[in-house]
Design a protein around this motif. Structure first.
Motif, mmCIF file in Angstrom:
data_model
loop_
_atom_site.group_PDB
_atom_site.id
_atom_site.type_symbol
_atom_site.label_atom_id
_atom_site.label_comp_id
_atom_site.label_asym_id
_atom_site.label_seq_id
_atom_site.Cartn_x
_atom_site.Cartn_y
_atom_site.Cartn_z
ATOM 1 N N ILE A 186 -19.002 8.913 -1.617
ATOM 2 C CA ILE A 186 -18.366 7.890 -0.770
ATOM 3 C C ILE A 186 -17.858 6.730 -1.641
ATOM 4 O O ILE A 186 -16.734 6.255 -1.472
ATOM 5 N N ARG A 187 -18.688 6.291 -2.585
ATOM 6 C CA ARG A 187 -18.281 5.186 -3.476
ATOM 7 C C ARG A 187 -17.052 5.565 -4.299
ATOM 8 O O ARG A 187 -16.116 4.771 -4.438
ATOM 9 N N ARG A 188 -17.046 6.788 -4.816
ATOM 10 C CA ARG A 188 -15.896 7.256 -5.604
ATOM 11 C C ARG A 188 -14.633 7.291 -4.752
ATOM 12 O O ARG A 188 -13.556 6.898 -5.211
ATOM 13 N N ALA A 189 -14.772 7.786 -3.523
ATOM 14 C CA ALA A 189 -13.616 7.886 -2.626
ATOM 15 C C ALA A 189 -13.067 6.495 -2.312
ATOM 16 O O ALA A 189 -11.849 6.282 -2.290
ATOM 17 N N GLU A 190 -13.969 5.541 -2.091
ATOM 18 C CA GLU A 190 -13.545 4.163 -1.782
ATOM 19 C C GLU A 190 -12.852 3.520 -2.992
ATOM 20 O O GLU A 190 -11.853 2.825 -2.843
ATOM 21 N N GLN A 191 -13.392 3.770 -4.186
ATOM 22 C CA GLN A 191 -12.772 3.221 -5.402
ATOM 23 C C GLN A 191 -11.380 3.807 -5.612
ATOM 24 O O GLN A 191 -10.443 3.103 -5.989
ATOM 25 N N HIS A 192 -11.255 5.109 -5.339
ATOM 26 C CA HIS A 192 -9.969 5.789 -5.486
ATOM 27 C C HIS A 192 -8.938 5.202 -4.518
ATOM 28 O O HIS A 192 -7.789 4.946 -4.888
ATOM 29 N N THR A 193 -9.376 4.940 -3.286
ATOM 30 C CA THR A 193 -8.491 4.356 -2.274
ATOM 31 C C THR A 193 -8.041 2.957 -2.690
ATOM 32 O O THR A 193 -6.867 2.599 -2.570
ATOM 33 N N GLN A 194 -8.994 2.166 -3.224
ATOM 34 C CA GLN A 194 -8.660 0.809 -3.669
ATOM 35 C C GLN A 194 -7.639 0.822 -4.805
ATOM 36 O O GLN A 194 -6.713 0.014 -4.842
ATOM 37 N N LEU A 195 -7.817 1.770 -5.741
ATOM 38 C CA LEU A 195 -6.877 1.897 -6.862
ATOM 39 C C LEU A 195 -5.490 2.262 -6.397
ATOM 40 O O LEU A 195 -4.491 1.721 -6.887
ATOM 41 N N GLU A 196 -5.429 3.176 -5.409
ATOM 42 C CA GLU A 196 -4.133 3.601 -4.868
ATOM 43 C C GLU A 196 -3.424 2.434 -4.181
ATOM 44 O O GLU A 196 -2.220 2.257 -4.304
ATOM 45 N N GLN A 197 -4.205 1.627 -3.438
ATOM 46 C CA GLN A 197 -3.634 0.494 -2.709
ATOM 47 C C GLN A 197 -3.171 -0.606 -3.667
ATOM 48 O O GLN A 197 -2.199 -1.303 -3.404
ATOM 49 N N ALA A 198 -3.908 -0.743 -4.792
ATOM 50 C CA ALA A 198 -3.543 -1.748 -5.787
ATOM 51 C C ALA A 198 -2.259 -1.344 -6.523
ATOM 52 O O ALA A 198 -1.467 -2.157 -6.932
#
Length: 262
Positions: A250-262
């Motif tokens: 879950i943490r990895r998925a959230e970090q990946h989403t944040q990177l994509e949005q950034a």
């Protein structure tokens, strides 16, 4: 949009089905919507989910061959509180029938397209061989989770699997990546296990999950009771390890989403 993860290793007995069932249950316990697809004709993930593979009306065969929708074949009442597309011996027939179809390698991808937004995670339990079912799983997946034991032969098998994944990515799914490498049946007292673990971290870096799955009697017993370990014995080391793995994913998925949005 949900993430589709194929759980694969061409070597048998490394904990693929155990990982599928227990990880699906752990993520469902965090209120994520989870679908588990049993593409292995042995149907172990189906039985481990508390569903009788001998009496199911619909399986992955109906999804792949008869083109029934996910809603028509899914079982929502499982012991792990996740949705299930069952597997049994019929899935072997599906592999044979698939050879007759045009675009046979993307039938699972097409079948999952309408429900991908509904689920947070879709796991595919792959058979321990490279066949048309595995090709369909790899074609449908965003990434591959590789469970493996920390022993010499497993390391050799991993090299072959990475080669297979890169070839399939080139042929049917350019976006396919490695989700992570999971060390299973891990015994820290074993020197070879520690050596292999160190080599994995050297070669694959942060693709190796921090969470390790220990050798655990409760994990081995749970399938005979038709339930994931967390519902069989939630205090067991195995159940706790899969809950920790769910948190890491879950943490990895959230970090990946944040990177994509950034």
């Amino acid at each position: 949009m949900g993430k589709v993860i194929a759980v694969a290793n061409q070597k048998g007995g490394v904990g693929k089905t155990t990982t599928c069932v227990n990880l699906a249950a752990s993520l469902a316990a965090t209120k994520r919507k989870v679908l588990l697809i049993d593409l292995d004709p042995q149907g172990n993930a189906t039985m481990g989910s508390g569903v009788d593979k001998y009496s199911v009306e619909n399986t992955a065969y109906e999804l792949l061959v008869e083109e029934k929708s996910v809603d028509e074949v899914v079982y929502r009442d499982t012991a792990g509180k996740y949705d299930l597309i069952a597997g049994n011996g019929d899935v072997t027939a599906a592999e044979i029938k698939l050879m007759e179809f045009f675009a046979r390698e993307i039938r699972l991808r097409n079948a999952l397209a309408p429900v991908k937004d509904y689920y947070d995670f879709i796991f595919i339990d792959c058979p321990p061989s490279l066949n048309m079912l595995t090709v369909n799983a790899m074609s449908a997946a965003d990434s591959v989770l590789v469970p493996m034991q920390c022993e010499y032969y497993a390391l050799e098998g991993l090299t072959a699997l990475m080669d297979t994944i890169s070839k399939l990515a080139a042929m049917v799914n350019p976006g396919l990546s490695i989700e992570g490498i999971l060390r299973t049946m891990y015994d820290p007292r074993n020197r070879l296990a520690n050596d292999v673990s160190d080599q994995l971290k050297q070669h694959f870096g942060d693709k190796v999950y921090r969470t390790v799955i220990p050798r655990n009697v409760r994990l081995a017993e749970a399938p005979s009771f038709g339930a994931p370990a967390m519902y069989y014995d939630k205090s067991s080391a195995g159940a706790k390890a899969y809950l920790a793995l769910a948190g890491e994913i879950i943490r990895r998925a959230e970090q990946h989403t944040q990177l994509e949005q950034a």
